[in-house]
Structure formats: structure tokens, C-alpha cells
Design an enzyme around this catalytic site. Structure first.
Site, PDB file in Angstrom:
ATOM      1  N   LYS A  27       0.911  -1.230  -0.131  1.00  0.00           N
ATOM      2  CA  LYS A  27       0.104   0.110  -0.040  1.00  0.00           C
ATOM      3  C   LYS A  27       0.930   1.272   0.204  1.00  0.00           C
ATOM      4  CE  LYS A  27      -4.274  -1.206   2.046  1.00  0.00           C
ATOM      5  NZ  LYS A  27      -5.407  -1.007   3.199  1.00  0.00           N
ATOM      6  N   LYS A  47      -6.730 -12.315  -7.435  1.00  0.00           N
ATOM      7  CA  LYS A  47      -7.823 -12.533  -6.399  1.00  0.00           C
ATOM      8  C   LYS A  47      -8.761 -11.425  -6.689  1.00  0.00           C
ATOM      9  CE  LYS A  47      -8.982 -12.955  -1.871  1.00  0.00           C
ATOM     10  NZ  LYS A  47      -8.748 -12.596  -0.329  1.00  0.00           N
ATOM     11  N   LYS A 100     -11.842  -5.724  -4.182  1.00  0.00           N
ATOM     12  CA  LYS A 100     -12.684  -4.509  -4.106  1.00  0.00           C
ATOM     13  C   LYS A 100     -12.004  -3.308  -4.477  1.00  0.00           C
ATOM     14  CE  LYS A 100     -13.688  -4.373   0.265  1.00  0.00           C
ATOM     15  NZ  LYS A 100     -14.117  -3.958   1.786  1.00  0.00           N
TER      16      LYS A 100
END
Ligand code: TRP
Length: 329
Positions: free
Chosen positions: A112, A193, A196
Site C-alpha cells: 500500500k 484474486k 474490491k
């Protein structure tokens, strides 16, 4: 007394079928075997900038989706993290026993922070807050995806360090990786994967996608150069569509092979799409019923808070006592 289970979801992006099949559905199944707490972690969400109005509406949407998906608010507490002040408070107390090196090593932090120009301190503290979410309720069991395993290990390390410095205080939480949880991949990129935060329109099927959108996304999903389903040689894209169908239908492997072997991709996709559409329909209907009563979601969050706040306060008090911080008698 039943063991306590706790999990958390960030109110960002759109909850999708990967979240449902991988997590939410197993929470629904196990909730009555535990004293269950499901947390909407808005304090985690703001570790990266969120548009305030959107964040507010996402918290309400997520609450309604939990209920629509089958979380029973009469049994399970659904809590907006920020409404229970103990989370942030305990996070600070735990920060003081956490070596910064442990935090810098976290893979999610590294990923991140690479994407940010300036790295907010909150991003580094993120796992300490998560540890606080879990330890504040003395949760026995934390159902999370594989990607959260490292954060759970850190939670145990922090708890252990606290216990050894200040005496037995925290229950050691176990990671619970549900056996039934399916791992759903992105429709556009089956190596990744389903996520969101992935912006691509063809990537994920949101739980609130209308039937037409669901069909379109599945018909466009990545497959491979075979013309028809072959369970021996199928690529990741076809395998993912089969995983999705099987997870919703609960068919056995045998049933899947018998039914789909040799089926052309166009026909297979139509069947997968109809399976997803019909599985989503009752949830979407409930969602619209729930949200048509303007006060309902607020009441659920208020009830959740009332239920868990005393547990949180008593843990924070105990921790303060152990650390020697002033607590009024
Ligand atoms: N970090 C988790 C995620 O991104 C969300 C989370 C926050 C969480 N607090 C938690 C999960 C406590 C389980 C328990 O998925």
C-alpha cells in the site's frame, strides 16, 4: 459460554461475490455457533483518503448488505468500529508495545505504501488497530482470508509481548480459514484474486449488480483458447467460472464434471451467469427492503454498539490497570 468470533470489513469499494463466497457466507453459517461480532472498520478505511460522503454511505450500505446476506442482527453484533471508542484507545496502548520493525515488515503495508506519494502514519499503524479490534473483545477466533494471515500473526505477537511485559491479559486469537470458503479470482484477470479496490468494470461482480450487468460481466470473462470445457486442461479463467458455479450451487466435483465437460464456453457462461443472478436475487431483494426503512440500519448499528461497548471498555480498563495508567476507582 460460546467462544467469541470477530471479523472486520472495510467500508470501501463494492462488496463482491468473492467477498461473499470467501467470507460473508461462512460467517452467516457459523454465526450461531459463536458469540459473533462483525465490525465495519471505518477507522481502517481512512488510512487512505476517503471521500467523506461516500464513506458515510458505504458504512450504511455494508451494514444493510450484512443483514441482507444473512447475518442475524438479533444474534450477531454488527458494529461500526468508530462508534466504540475503545478501539482507537487500545490501539494507542498497543502501539507502545509494538516495535516499528514488525510493522514495516508487513506485506500489505509495503504494497500500500508503494502506491502513495506520502505514506500516512495510519498506514503503518493499520495492523495495530486491527490487533486492537480483535484483542479488545478477547476474540477466540478470527475468520479472515489468506491475505490477512500475517496481520493475525502480528496480533498474536503483540498480545504475547503485552502478556509477557504486563501479565496475562489477552486471549490468543486463532486464525480461522473457513474450509468452505471459495477463492474467487478476477473475471478480467484470473491470476489475481477478485478485489474490491480493482477499478476495472469487468473485474468483479458486486453483490448489488443488477442481473443485466452480472450477465454482461460473465459473458466477457477471460477464458482460454479451448473451445469447450475440459477439466484436465482448463486455464485459470474457466476454472474460476467453475469455482463460482460450484460455490453457489453446492454441487459435487462429480456433478460438475458430468454437467460441464465438453460444453462450449458460450453456453457454460450463460449457465454460470444464471446461477449467479438467481443466487443474488434474494439478497438484493432483502437489501432493498432493508434500505427502504430509513432508520433501520442506524438502529442496527446502535444496538451493535450497545452490545459490545461494555466488553470493550472493560478490556481497556484492564489494560490501563496493567500498564499503570491512571484509572479512577
Ligand atoms: N484488515 C482487514 C482486511 O482488510 C479488515 C480488518 C480490520 C479486520 N480489523 C479486523 C479483519 C479485525 C478481521 C479482524 O480485510
Amino acid at each position: 459460554m460460546k467462544p467469541r468470533v470477530l471479523s472486520g470489513v472495510q467500508p470501501t469499494g463494492n462488496l463482491h461475490i468473492g467477498n461473499y463466497l470467501g467470507a460473508l457466507r461462512s460467517w452467516v453459517k457459523i454465526q450461531h455457533d459463536y458469540e459473533s461480532i462483525f465490525c465495519i472498520v471505518d477507522l481502517h478505511a481512512i488510512t487512505v483518503y476517503q471521500q467523506p460522503e461516500e464513506l458515510r454511505s458505504k458504512i450504511l450500505e455494508l451494514t444493510a448488505l450484512f443483514v441482507a446476506a444473512g447475518i442475524d442482527p438479533k444474534h450477531s453484533a454488527i458494529v461500526a468500529q468508530s462508534t466504540v471508542p475503545g478501539h482507537a484507545e487500545l490501539a494507542w496502548l498497543l502501539t507502545c508495545v509494538t516495535p516499528v520493525g514488525w510493522l514495516q515488515r508487513m506485506t500489505q503495508y509495503k504494497a500500500k505504501s508503494e502506491a502513495q506519494e506520502t505514506i500516512g502514519d495510519g498506514l503503518l499503524q493499520y495492523p495495530v488497530l486491527m490487533a486492537a479490534d480483535i484483542l479488545i473483545y478477547q476474540a477466540n477466533c478470527v475468520p479472515v482470508g489468506e491475505d490477512q494471515r500475517q496481520h493475525l500473526e502480528l496480533t498474536r505477537d503483540i498480545a504475547q509481548r503485552f502478556n509477557s511485559l504486563y501479565g496475562e491479559t489477552f486471549v490468543m486469537p486463532e486464525t480461522y480459514l473457513p474450509a468452505v470458503g471459495a477463492r474467487v479470482m478476477g473475471l478480467d484477470d484470473p491470476e489475481k484474486k477478485m478485489s474490491k479496490s480493482e477499478p476495472g468494470a469487468g473485474h468483479a461482480i458486486a453483490l448489488l449488480d443488477p442481473p443485466g450487468v452480472i450477465r454482461k460481466k460473465i459473458m466477457r470473462a477471460t477464458t482460454d483458447s479451448n473451445p469447450a470445457v475440459d477439466f484436465e486442461t482448463m486455464g485459470a479463467g474457466v476454472k474460476n467460472l467453475m469455482t463460482i458455479f460450484q460455490a453457489f450451487s453446492d454441487w459435487t466435483d462429480d456433478q460438475m464434471v458430468k454437467h460441464f465437460s465438453g460444453m462450449r464456453y458460450g453456453d457454460m457462461k450463460k449457465q454460470v451467469a444464471e446461477m449467479v443472478v438467481s443466487s443474488m436475487e434474494p439478497m438484493q431483494k432483502r437489501y432493498h427492503e432493508i434500505t427502504s426503512d430509513p432508520g433501520y440500519v442506524d438502529r442496527i448499528l446502535a444496538e451493535g454498539r450497545e452490545r459490545v461497548n461494555p466488553i470493550a471498555s472493560s478490556t481497556v480498563n484492564l489494560v490501563k490497570q496493567r500498564m499503570g495508567i491512571y484509572t479512577s476507582a
